[in-house]
Design an enzyme around this catalytic site. Structure first.
Site, PDB file in Angstrom:
ATOM      1  CG  HIS A  48     -58.730 125.897  52.462  1.00 20.25           C
ATOM      2  ND1 HIS A  48     -59.265 126.624  51.415  1.00 20.25           N
ATOM      3  CD2 HIS A  48     -58.443 126.807  53.426  1.00 20.25           C
ATOM      4  CE1 HIS A  48     -59.276 127.909  51.733  1.00 20.25           C
ATOM      5  NE2 HIS A  48     -58.785 128.037  52.951  1.00 20.25           N
ATOM      6  CG  HIS A  52     -61.906 123.297  50.304  1.00 23.11           C
ATOM      7  ND1 HIS A  52     -61.178 122.226  49.832  1.00 23.11           N
ATOM      8  CD2 HIS A  52     -61.186 124.405  49.961  1.00 23.11           C
ATOM      9  CE1 HIS A  52     -60.081 122.657  49.240  1.00 23.11           C
ATOM     10  NE2 HIS A  52     -60.060 123.977  49.300  1.00 23.11           N
ATOM     11  CG  ASP A  54     -59.769 127.998  47.941  1.00 18.56           C
ATOM     12  OD1 ASP A  54     -60.018 127.157  48.801  1.00 18.56           O
ATOM     13  OD2 ASP A  54     -58.838 127.883  47.111  1.00 18.56           O
ATOM     14  CG  HIS A  58     -57.150 130.257  50.340  1.00 20.89           C
ATOM     15  ND1 HIS A  58     -56.579 129.632  51.416  1.00 20.89           N
ATOM     16  CD2 HIS A  58     -56.784 129.536  49.238  1.00 20.89           C
ATOM     17  CE1 HIS A  58     -55.902 128.571  50.998  1.00 20.89           C
ATOM     18  NE2 HIS A  58     -56.000 128.496  49.692  1.00 20.89           N
ATOM     19  CG  HIS A 170     -55.747 129.978  44.265  1.00 20.40           C
ATOM     20  ND1 HIS A 170     -55.412 128.858  43.547  1.00 20.40           N
ATOM     21  CD2 HIS A 170     -56.544 129.552  45.292  1.00 20.40           C
ATOM     22  CE1 HIS A 170     -55.989 127.800  44.103  1.00 20.40           C
ATOM     23  NE2 HIS A 170     -56.674 128.189  45.161  1.00 20.40           N
ATOM     24  CD  GLU A 182     -58.937 124.792  45.741  1.00 19.09           C
ATOM     25  OE1 GLU A 182     -58.120 125.456  45.104  1.00 19.09           O
ATOM     26  OE2 GLU A 182     -58.822 124.555  46.970  1.00 19.09           O
TER      27      GLU A 182
END
Length: 221
Positions: A48, A52, A54, A58, A170, A182
């Site tokens: 991460h 990147h 997720d 994750h 999330h 992100e």
């Protein structure tokens, strides 16, 4: 048709800023032209790091890993939500404040929230970013949106002192099989009036939870 490309990706460098507790980034020569005739570098970094993606695994038990994602989901129309006027340190952005910009969402669009917080990347105040209320995740999913991006460290609040992460956005979004991008940057260069698209493709790390991406926006010149 001529396309203009906008790079939305932070460069990867040794010692760059990371999420608190993630592996430090170290990039060092492994071979040299003088000694081995070729240049190769050794990389040490977390999944991460920088700009990147997720994958669900994750933060979701038994969630899909990055190599199992349909990469067709990661290239698509970019629906840009401008929240720069709401971007204050540690501020939670509520659904009611962005609801008008989330009307007429197309299923399959990639929704990206522009705060311009990326200008602070690499400085301590980057961690004090604004974040999104969990009801925004629910609204996106209800509209058939399964990929969301932010130009901050996370769509959730970052607490560098917490023993474990509290990640309601999330949990809801990845829990539904969604994907989060992100640490985007340079969103001010994207013109939403030109029907932009975005591509954010990861490396297919087998069985892993995320990957750095090269995020690029595309629109008519």
């Amino acid at each position: 048709m001529t396309l203009t490309l906008v790079d939305l990706t932070h460069p990867l460098t040794s010692g760059m800023q990371i999420y608190p507790g993630d592996p430090e980034v170290q990039i060092a020569p492994a071979t040299s032209l003088a000694d081995e005739g070729v240049v190769v570098h050794a990389l040490h970094l977390g999944t991460h790091t920088g700009t990147h993606l997720d994958a669900p695994s994750h933060s979701i038990a038994d969630g899909a890993t990055v190599d199992r994602l349909d990469i067709g989901r990661l290239v698509g129309p970019l629906h840009l939500v401008d929240v720069t006027e709401l971007a204050q340190p540690g501020r939670r952005i509520e659904l009611a404040q962005v609801a008008a910009q989330l009307e007429r969402l197309a299923a399959g669009a990639i929704v990206v929230f522009r705060t311009d917080w990326s200008k602070r990347f690499g400085r301590p105040e980057y961690l004090e970013h604004p974040y999104l209320d969990v009801t925004i995740a629910e609204r996106l999913l209800a509209a058939g949106v399964t990929v969301v991006g932010v130009d901050t460290l996370s769509p959730d609040r970052t607490d560098a002192t917490a023993a474990s992460a509290d990640l309601p956005f999330h949990d809801v979004f990845l829990g539904a099989g969604g994907v989060i991008i992100e640490n985007l940057t340079s969103l001010s260069a994207v013109d939403p009036a030109r029907d932009p698209w975005i591509s954010a493709l990861p490396l297919p790390f087998a069985g892993l939870d995320g990957s750095p991406v090269r995020a690029v926006a595309m629109h008519r010149a």
